[in-house]
Design an enzyme around this catalytic site. Structure first.
Site, mmCIF file in Angstrom:
data_model
loop_
_atom_site.group_PDB
_atom_site.id
_atom_site.type_symbol
_atom_site.label_atom_id
_atom_site.label_comp_id
_atom_site.label_asym_id
_atom_site.label_seq_id
_atom_site.Cartn_x
_atom_site.Cartn_y
_atom_site.Cartn_z
ATOM 1 N N GLU A 112 -29.420 30.505 22.376
ATOM 2 C CA GLU A 112 -28.483 30.013 23.384
ATOM 3 C C GLU A 112 -27.082 30.538 23.119
ATOM 4 O OE1 GLU A 112 -28.617 25.771 23.503
ATOM 5 O OE2 GLU A 112 -30.795 25.679 23.714
ATOM 6 N N GLU A 179 -30.279 28.008 33.134
ATOM 7 C CA GLU A 179 -30.535 26.569 33.294
ATOM 8 C C GLU A 179 -29.382 25.852 33.985
ATOM 9 O OE1 GLU A 179 -31.811 22.638 30.629
ATOM 10 O OE2 GLU A 179 -31.805 24.634 29.708
#
EC number: 2.1.2.11
Length: 262
Positions: A112, A179
């Site tokens: 991430e 996301e």
């Protein structure tokens, strides 16, 4: 065996593909039998399997264990595995931990973060470790975001996310998870990148979709995010629910407007 080459081809053909999180051999086998060819051993297991309120407590050992389990259940799937919180803080640590996940059966590691990860992505790729990036709502950064919030809604945030996506691709990332971002931004990113983009809470415009398995099967109940759909609610068994999920993604029925952010 599904490979990243298949995903690239599907992107070129504008053929949607379905992915899901998996944490054990039994569910992985069931998912594979229903036509799911891409699975993620997510650090979401900290919340879904271990009962924590975030992904932060998950260890590399947890990820290795569950990756091994899923690989045994689905030997032919393209398997992604998360590098958990603070497991890629230094180059040496990153390479060692990524190698552990690959030895456990992962085909690709996911991490991430944005442009600051460029050197890390480049280093992993140079060492034959394929990388999937993750932008937008990145759960390991929940304390920075102040909660689980939609990302990229203003022009500055959207432009930064797009720049990060380009940088990750240029650094060697072969896949990107996007996301909780507005549909328009997801469409920009998917169109501008040559690598496949998998959406979760990013509308139907991405190349593929992913859901946490507990959300897709209605196990999380009232705590399920608004972008998820309970595919078991229509009746039948778990296998039938997974087939509905695959069919609705491939035909563009899911995610619908109510599962997306404008």
């Amino acid at each position: 065996m599904t490979t990243i080459s298949h995903l690239r081809k599907w992107k070129q053909q504008q053929r949607k593909f379905t992915s899901i999180t998996a944490y054990d051999a039994a569910f992985a086998r069931l998912f594979a039998e229903q036509g799911i060819k891409v699975m993620l051993v997510g650090d979401s297991l900290g919340m879904t399997m271990q009962g924590h309120d975030s992904t932060l407590p998950v260890t590399l050992e947890d990820m290795v264990y569950h990756t091994r389990c899923v690989r045994r259940g689905a030997p032919s799937c393209l398997l992604l595995a998360d590098l958990p919180f603070m497991s890629y803080a230094t180059p040496a640590q990153t390479f060692e931990n990524a190698a552990a996940l690959m030895r456990a059966g992962a085909n690709m590691v996911k991490l991430e973060g944005g442009a600051w990860l460029a050197d890390t992505v480049n280093g992993l790729t140079a060492r034959a470790v394929p990388v999937c990036g993750h932008l937008g709502l990145t759960p390991q950064s929940v304390n920075i975001f102040g909660g689980y919030k939609i990302q990229g809604r203003d022009a500055v945030g959207a432009d930064q996310l797009l720049a990060d996506a380009r940088t990750l691709e240029q650094a060697g990332a072969q896949l990107l998870v996007l996301e909780c971002v507005p549909v328009a931004l997801a469409e920009r990113v998917t169109h501008e990148l040559s690598i496949p983009v998998i959406g979760i809470g990013a509308g139907a415009v991405t190349d593929g979709q992913i859901l946490v398995m507990q959300d897709a099967l209605g196990i999380t109940g009232d705590s399920a995010p608004s972008f998820a759909k309970d595919f078991l609610a229509a009746g039948g068994d778990i296998a039938a629910a997974v087939r509905r999920y695959v069919q609705e993604v491939e035909t563009g029925q899911f995610p619908a407007a109510e599962h997306s952010f404008q």
